[in-house]
Design a protein around this motif. Structure first.
Motif, short mmCIF file in Angstrom:
data_model
loop_
_atom_site.label_atom_id
_atom_site.label_comp_id
_atom_site.label_asym_id
_atom_site.label_seq_id
_atom_site.Cartn_x
_atom_site.Cartn_y
_atom_site.Cartn_z
N VAL A 23 0.86 -1.18 0.00
CA VAL A 23 0.00 0.00 0.00
C VAL A 23 0.90 1.23 0.00
CG1 VAL A 23 -1.62 1.36 1.37
CG2 VAL A 23 -1.96 -1.10 1.11
N THR A 24 0.69 2.10 -0.98
CA THR A 24 1.51 3.30 -1.14
C THR A 24 0.70 4.38 -1.82
OG1 THR A 24 3.44 4.25 -2.27
CG2 THR A 24 2.48 2.28 -3.24
N GLU A 25 0.93 5.62 -1.41
CA GLU A 25 0.21 6.75 -2.02
C GLU A 25 0.50 6.86 -3.51
OE1 GLU A 25 1.05 10.31 0.08
OE2 GLU A 25 0.03 9.70 1.93
N GLN A 26 1.64 6.32 -3.94
CA GLN A 26 2.00 6.39 -5.36
C GLN A 26 1.38 5.23 -6.17
OE1 GLN A 26 4.53 6.80 -2.84
NE2 GLN A 26 4.01 8.98 -3.10
N GLY A 27 0.64 4.36 -5.51
CA GLY A 27 0.07 3.19 -6.18
C GLY A 27 -1.23 3.50 -6.91
N GLN A 28 -1.79 2.44 -7.50
CA GLN A 28 -3.07 2.55 -8.21
C GLN A 28 -4.23 2.31 -7.26
OE1 GLN A 28 -1.89 -0.50 -11.25
NE2 GLN A 28 -2.57 1.05 -12.71
N LYS A 29 -5.34 2.97 -7.54
CA LYS A 29 -6.53 2.81 -6.70
C LYS A 29 -6.92 1.34 -6.63
CE LYS A 29 -11.30 4.37 -6.03
NZ LYS A 29 -11.08 4.79 -4.62
N SER A 30 -7.17 0.87 -5.41
CA SER A 30 -7.48 -0.54 -5.18
C SER A 30 -8.55 -0.63 -4.10
CB SER A 30 -6.22 -1.30 -4.74
OG SER A 30 -5.15 -1.08 -5.64
N VAL A 31 -9.63 -1.37 -4.39
CA VAL A 31 -10.77 -1.46 -3.47
C VAL A 31 -11.16 -2.93 -3.31
CG1 VAL A 31 -13.13 -0.76 -2.98
CG2 VAL A 31 -11.58 0.82 -4.18
N THR A 32 -11.23 -3.38 -2.06
CA THR A 32 -11.62 -4.74 -1.72
C THR A 32 -12.74 -4.70 -0.68
OG1 THR A 32 -9.33 -5.51 -2.04
CG2 THR A 32 -10.82 -6.97 -0.80
N HIS A 33 -13.82 -5.46 -0.93
CA HIS A 33 -14.91 -5.59 0.03
C HIS A 33 -14.80 -6.95 0.71
CE1 HIS A 33 -16.74 -2.05 -1.80
NE2 HIS A 33 -16.58 -2.62 -2.98
N TYR A 34 -14.98 -6.99 2.02
CA TYR A 34 -14.88 -8.26 2.74
C TYR A 34 -16.10 -8.47 3.63
CZ TYR A 34 -13.49 -5.65 6.94
OH TYR A 34 -13.47 -4.79 8.00
N SER A 35 -16.37 -9.75 3.91
CA SER A 35 -17.47 -10.12 4.80
C SER A 35 -17.07 -11.38 5.56
CB SER A 35 -18.75 -10.37 4.01
OG SER A 35 -19.81 -10.77 4.84
N VAL A 36 -17.26 -11.37 6.88
CA VAL A 36 -16.90 -12.51 7.71
C VAL A 36 -17.85 -13.67 7.45
CG1 VAL A 36 -16.76 -13.37 10.08
CG2 VAL A 36 -15.81 -11.12 9.50
N VAL A 37 -17.30 -14.85 7.21
CA VAL A 37 -18.09 -16.06 6.99
C VAL A 37 -18.09 -16.95 8.23
CG1 VAL A 37 -18.29 -18.18 5.61
CG2 VAL A 37 -17.65 -16.02 4.51
N LYS A 38 -16.90 -17.16 8.80
CA LYS A 38 -16.77 -18.10 9.92
C LYS A 38 -15.53 -17.75 10.73
CE LYS A 38 -17.63 -22.49 9.14
NZ LYS A 38 -17.49 -23.91 8.71
N GLU A 39 -15.64 -17.91 12.05
CA GLU A 39 -14.50 -17.73 12.95
C GLU A 39 -14.21 -19.06 13.62
OE1 GLU A 39 -15.86 -14.75 15.60
OE2 GLU A 39 -15.42 -13.08 14.25
N ILE A 40 -12.92 -19.40 13.72
CA ILE A 40 -12.55 -20.63 14.38
C ILE A 40 -11.12 -20.54 14.90
CG2 ILE A 40 -11.84 -21.77 12.23
CD1 ILE A 40 -12.97 -24.40 13.45
N GLU A 41 -10.94 -20.82 16.16
CA GLU A 41 -9.62 -20.90 16.81
C GLU A 41 -8.78 -19.65 16.54
OE1 GLU A 41 -7.79 -24.57 15.72
OE2 GLU A 41 -9.35 -25.80 16.66
N GLY A 42 -9.41 -18.48 16.65
CA GLY A 42 -8.68 -17.22 16.52
C GLY A 42 -8.41 -16.77 15.11
N ASN A 43 -8.88 -17.51 14.10
CA ASN A 43 -8.74 -17.12 12.71
C ASN A 43 -10.12 -16.92 12.09
OD1 ASN A 43 -5.88 -17.35 12.74
ND2 ASN A 43 -6.07 -19.58 12.51
N THR A 44 -10.15 -16.32 10.90
CA THR A 44 -11.42 -15.97 10.26
C THR A 44 -11.41 -16.38 8.79
OG1 THR A 44 -11.62 -14.05 11.73
CG2 THR A 44 -13.05 -14.11 9.81
#
Length: 300
Positions: free
Chosen positions: A200-221
């Motif tokens: 991630v850098t201010e000189q980089g290209q615009k980048s957009v990611t959408h996320y949604s939690v599906v499942k949590e288990i043993e401290g990971n997602t």
């Protein structure tokens, strides 16, 4: 080598110059029409050879015979099992396993998915070369769309440019989220200190990611992700940027004690099939290594 042919019947609102019928209504590019004219293709109207200047009427039958395709000389077919999830004469959708590169590289010239597809084409009598609509990193598993001829590749590429092909990924990431869904909007560019790493850098290209939690288990997602942009390593960089690197992704700070590769899977794809003229939805089941971490996935 046999050429690919396709036939259409002219509808009432499609009558006019053959050039306009092919360019506007059937989305054949200017360069493809030039290839047809100069490299062994042919245009026929009601069975008669024609030029793009011919006028076509409602009910006319237009046949396009595309030039024969030559297989890339640097790719030798390599027999391998393919997990084919969908196939017709225009499109092949394969569930790519982790550890298999999409195309050969100078470091691995044998054993790519492309070479496996070429071997499959030889067996099935498909006269085409490898046209990947999307690509996946070597260690990313899941859905990969392959056009069976240049015209199909052109149409799907046009869909990609207007974001009409929707893909959903699943990723196993470190830690638990405070919010069940969110968006990462952070520009991505090259890390000048690395040949492969992005950041991630201010000189980089615009980048957009959408996320949604599906499942949590043993401290990971387990999260599902959709991309507005398609930057190299986008999911891996963005998840690391917000403090949730992918499990197994040592390049971006992910722990490597639970899975032997980056925990990323191309899960679902939806698109409009330009030849079948219908909306298509295809999904690839969670691979075994991710099932071991998060269990079997139920449809979300």
């Amino acid at each position: 080598m046999t050429a690919f042919n396709i036939t259409w019947t002219v509808k009432e609102d499609e009558a006019g110059l053959l050039r306009e019928f092919l360019r506007v209504h059937k989305k054949i590019s200017k360069s493809a029409l030039a290839d047809i004219k100069f490299t062994g293709g042919e245009l026929l109207v009601n069975g008669e050879p024609s030029t793009v200047r011919k006028h076509v009427r409602t009910g006319d039958e237009v046949e396009v015979r595309f030039p024969p395709e030559e297989v890339s000389s640097h790719m030798d077919p390599v027999p391998m099992p393919l997990d084919i999830l969908y196939e017709d004469e225009h499109l092949l959708i394969v569930n790519k396993p982790a550890g298999l590169p999409t195309i050969p590289s100078r470091y691995q010239t044998k054993g790519s998915l492309a070479q496996g597809v070429l071997s499959y084409y030889e067996q099935e009598g498909v006269h085409s070369t490898f046209h990947a609509v999307n690509r996946l990193d070597k260690d990313t598993s899941g859905l990969l769309m392959i056009a069976k001829h240049r015209f199909a590749h052109s149409l799907f590429s046009q869909q990609q440019k207007v974001k009409a092909i929707n893909r959903t990924y699943l990723a196993g990431v470190k830690g638990l989220f405070k919010r069940l869904s969110g968006t990462v909007d952070a520009p991505i560019g090259r890390n000048e200190d690395s040949l492969v790493e992005r950041m991630v850098t201010e000189q980089g290209q615009k980048s957009v990611t959408h996320y949604s939690v599906v499942k949590e288990i043993e401290g990971n997602t387990l999260v599902s992700l959709q991309l507005e942009t398609g930057r190299t390593h986008q999911i891996r960089v963005h998840m690391s940027h917000i403090g949730h690197p992918l499990l197994g992704d040592d390049l971006y700070g992910g722990p490597v004690d639970q899975i032997a590769r980056q925990a990323l899977h191309s899960w679902k794809v939806s698109f409009f099939h330009p030849f079948e003229e219908k909306l298509m939805n295809v999904d690839a089941p969670l691979p075994q290594d991710l099932q071991q971490l998060f269990g079997n996935m139920r449809e979300q």
